[in-house]
Scaffold this active site. Structure first.
Site, PDB file in Angstrom:
ATOM      1  N   ARG A  96      -4.533   7.487  -4.422  1.00 32.80           N
ATOM      2  CA  ARG A  96      -3.226   6.910  -4.316  1.00 32.80           C
ATOM      3  C   ARG A  96      -2.307   7.759  -3.795  1.00 32.80           C
ATOM      4  O   ARG A  96      -2.480   9.319  -3.392  1.00 32.80           O
ATOM      5  CB  ARG A  96      -2.631   6.392  -5.459  1.00 32.80           C
ATOM      6  CG  ARG A  96      -3.408   4.495  -6.109  1.00 32.80           C
ATOM      7  CD  ARG A  96      -2.299   5.125  -7.611  1.00 32.80           C
ATOM      8  NE  ARG A  96      -1.303   3.737  -6.990  1.00 32.80           N
ATOM      9  CZ  ARG A  96      -0.454   3.213  -7.940  1.00 32.80           C
ATOM     10  NH1 ARG A  96      -0.377   3.475  -8.584  1.00 32.80           N
ATOM     11  NH2 ARG A  96       0.769   2.626  -7.457  1.00 32.80           N
ATOM     12  N   ASP A 244       8.578   8.914  -8.174  1.00 32.74           N
ATOM     13  CA  ASP A 244       7.224   8.980  -7.241  1.00 32.74           C
ATOM     14  C   ASP A 244       6.853  10.089  -6.975  1.00 32.74           C
ATOM     15  O   ASP A 244       6.229  11.248  -5.807  1.00 32.74           O
ATOM     16  CB  ASP A 244       6.171   7.482  -7.106  1.00 32.74           C
ATOM     17  CG  ASP A 244       5.763   6.854  -8.070  1.00 32.74           C
ATOM     18  OD1 ASP A 244       6.944   6.029  -8.326  1.00 32.74           O
ATOM     19  OD2 ASP A 244       4.724   7.234  -8.564  1.00 32.74           O
ATOM     20  N   ASN A 254      10.196   4.992  -5.752  1.00 33.91           N
ATOM     21  CA  ASN A 254       9.674   5.145  -6.934  1.00 33.91           C
ATOM     22  C   ASN A 254       9.854   3.574  -6.940  1.00 33.91           C
ATOM     23  O   ASN A 254       9.699   2.276  -5.587  1.00 33.91           O
ATOM     24  CB  ASN A 254      11.039   5.130  -7.994  1.00 33.91           C
ATOM     25  CG  ASN A 254      10.668   4.767  -9.486  1.00 33.91           C
ATOM     26  OD1 ASN A 254       9.995   4.928  -9.786  1.00 33.91           O
ATOM     27  ND2 ASN A 254      11.745   3.624  -9.786  1.00 33.91           N
TER      28      ASN A 254
END
Ligand code: MRU
Length: 354
Positions: A96, A244, A254
């Site tokens: 990711r 994040d 985020n």
């Protein structure tokens, strides 16, 4: 005073079984099943498919993965072991792109590997195990500290809106944005939490509503498009979200929809706090424009979670998993070393020096 909150450990290592143990977050709230993962492909899939999710939990899972992948190597020299470690590290790093904790944890594992130069293969493996366990243990303390700083800006009885899930299952323990809720619960703060459902993967409905309800917190589930009405009705005194990746200027990535909540909060004069461990702050990213936003499959919008498809076949979709909240919408960034306020280019570096 409330009773101490009993929280779930969603990521751990079972060294005897050579396995990463993960609570499968895609099955919640209907089923609480732990997975036992031994193969790197399964660990990669678990991260990509959000079986483990939330920036700190992804970092912890990747650190354990890097250890387990290296532990399984038959290499007999430091250099050969390093080659094998690098393959595992580079592979897990592709799972990711947005949460910087993934890269932060893998870099930290590599730094530890390099520190062990000159040691035997089994000593290096033992060091990697120790480092991965440290990453998990430190996150627990970090979350508790974020919770304490966050609690200092909240008052008993407040209504708090949160988006996505930045709770205990997204971290080693306590969560980031939910840490003050848990601490407040133990101290009798009696918060009223409003959880956005968080389309399209419903982390708010499936995870936040579930874990807060399990902990006995007063939680109300709302659809994402109801955030405005609850603010207008005066039900919300603060917004707390996780993160994040925070850029050097405070722009914060985020879960998709967070920036819309921040815009609403500004309109209704509600303070908007980003809760971010320093492992989520990426000073190498100058602004939010430098943050790589993950695009995910259209099935997450059109058919996943539904009995039948809820959109015409082959309709065009756009499914960014995150958005960036501009720094001028953020009241403060709550880290384990204190609360950073604007100008963030000055306050964020100071947090690292404490
Ligand atoms: O796609 P996800 O579920 O991994 O996204 C998670 C979030 O956006 C969280 O708010 C963030 O990672 C912080 S978790 C403490």
């Amino acid at each position: 005073m409330g009773k101490p909150v009993d929280v779930i450990q969603s990521v751990r290592l079972d060294d005897e079984k050579d396995a990463l143990i993960l609570l499968d977050q895609t099955l919640l709230p209907n089923e609480k099943r732990f997975l036992e993962l031994k193969e790197m492909k399964d660990i990669w899939d678990a991260i990509y498919l959000l079986k483990v999710r939330g920036a700190p939990a992804i970092g912890i899972a990747a650190a354990y993965g890097a250890y387990l992948g290296t532990k399984g190597s038959a290499a007999e020299t430091y250099q050969d072991l390093y080659e094998d470690f690098k393959k595992v590290k580079d592979y897990l790093a592709t799972s990711r792109p947005t949460a910087v904790n993934l890269f932060w944890a893998l870099e930290r594992m590599e730094a530890r590997f390099k520190k062990e130069e000159g040691n035997t293969v089994s000593e290096v493996k033992a060091a990697l195990k120790e480092e991965s366990e440290l990453i998990r243990a430190e996150d627990e303390k970090v979350c508790e500290s974020i919770g304490e700083y966050a609690l200092s800006v909240l008052e008993p009885g407040w209504g708090i809106l949160t988006h996505c899930n930045a709770g205990t299952i997204a971290t080693a323990k306590y969560g980031t944005a939910l840490a003050p809720i848990y601490l407040g619960q133990e101290q009798g703060y009696d918060f009223k939490v409003f959880a956005d459902e968080t389309r399209p993967l419903l982390q708010g409905a499936r995870l936040t509503a579930w874990e807060l309800q399990e902990a006995g917190v007063d939680v109300t589930l709302i659809c994402d498009n109801m955030a405005s009405i609850v603010m207008k009705e005066g039900k919300i005194q603060a917004v707390l979200v996780g993160c994040d990746r925070v850029a050097a200027n405070g722009d914060s990535a985020n879960k998709i929809g967070t920036s819309g909540v921040a815009i609403l909060a500004k309109h209704y004069n509600v303070p908007f706090y980003v809760c971010a461990p320093l492992s989520t702050v990426d000073l190498a990213c100058a602004t939010g424009d430098d943050i790589h936003i993950e695009l995910r499959p259209s099935s997450e919008i059109t058919s996943q979670w539904y009995e039948k498809p809820m959109a015409p076949a082959d309709v065009k979709t756009y499914n960014p998993a995150f958005d960036v909240t501009d720094n001028d919408l953020i009241t403060g960034i709550i880290t384990e070393n204190g609360i950073a306020y604007a100008p963030f280019t000055e306050s964020l570096p100071k947090m690292f020096k404490k």
